[in-house]
Write a protein that holds these residues in place. Structure first.
Motif, short mmCIF file in Angstrom:
data_model
loop_
_atom_site.label_atom_id
_atom_site.label_comp_id
_atom_site.label_asym_id
_atom_site.label_seq_id
_atom_site.Cartn_x
_atom_site.Cartn_y
_atom_site.Cartn_z
N LYS A 30 0.81 -1.22 0.00
CA LYS A 30 0.00 0.00 0.00
C LYS A 30 0.84 1.28 0.00
O LYS A 30 0.34 2.33 -0.35
N GLU A 31 2.09 1.18 0.37
CA GLU A 31 2.95 2.38 0.40
C GLU A 31 3.07 3.02 -0.98
O GLU A 31 3.34 4.21 -1.09
N TYR A 32 2.86 2.25 -2.03
CA TYR A 32 2.97 2.77 -3.39
C TYR A 32 1.73 3.52 -3.86
O TYR A 32 1.76 4.21 -4.84
N GLU A 33 0.62 3.34 -3.23
CA GLU A 33 -0.66 3.96 -3.56
C GLU A 33 -1.31 3.34 -4.80
O GLU A 33 -2.42 2.88 -4.75
N ASP A 34 -0.61 3.34 -5.95
CA ASP A 34 -1.17 2.70 -7.14
C ASP A 34 -0.05 2.09 -7.97
O ASP A 34 1.13 2.29 -7.69
N ILE A 35 -0.41 1.33 -8.99
CA ILE A 35 0.60 0.61 -9.77
C ILE A 35 1.51 1.55 -10.53
O ILE A 35 2.69 1.28 -10.72
#
Length: 157
Positions: A78-83
């Motif tokens: 989840k730290e990346y927020e989106d792909i």
């Protein structure tokens, strides 16, 4: 890394981060995201929007990420927020600030629309194959049970 991080005076709460995060859903489009990004960066290089050497470095970096994804060496949290942020962050970690040029002349909405279209196009082919197999099974069952008598109901009250 948050795209909008510098726009607010306070950090977002964890519940806001969780609400905004789509990575757990859209990580299934990682291959399409990378292939779309490769096509985009090739265009940027051919059109002279970014230097050819940068386009080449970005492409190689993306191909390396794709290879790691296909080997199961990368996972997304989840730290990346989106792909899209995940791919850009990993790319920038691997090749430096040149990786940030990946999104030159492309909106986030364009990227999402392209990824989704590529993903659905591939999924549709898989689902059509499954539907064809189901159709064949139903046809065999129908053939085997031509004489089977079943009661008919119009309502299930």
């Amino acid at each position: 890394m948050k795209l909008w991080k510098g726009r607010f005076s306070k950090e977002a709460t964890s519940s806001a981060d969780e609400f905004n995060a789509s990575i757990l859903v859209d990580q299934r489009m990682v291959k399409q995201d990378i292939r779309g990004s490769i096509a985009h960066v090739e265009m940027l290089g051919r059109q002279g929007i970014i230097p050819a050497a940068d386009a080449h470095a970005i492409r190689e970096g993306l191909e390396g990420i794709l290879a790691d994804v296909e080997k199961g060496k990368l996972s997304f949290s989840k730290e990346y927020e989106d792909i899209h942020m995940a791919v850009e962050t990993i790319l920038t970690e691997r090749i430096g600030d040149t990786g940030k040029k990946l999104h030159t002349a492309r909106s986030r909405n364009d990227q999402v629309a392209t990824d989704l279209r590529l993903y659905l196009k591939e999924e549709l082919v898989d689902h059509l194959d499954l539907l064809e197999r189901l159709d064949q099974v139903l046809a065999r069952q129908m053939e085997e049970h031509k004489e089977t008598v079943l009661p008919g109901y119009t309502h299930m009250q």
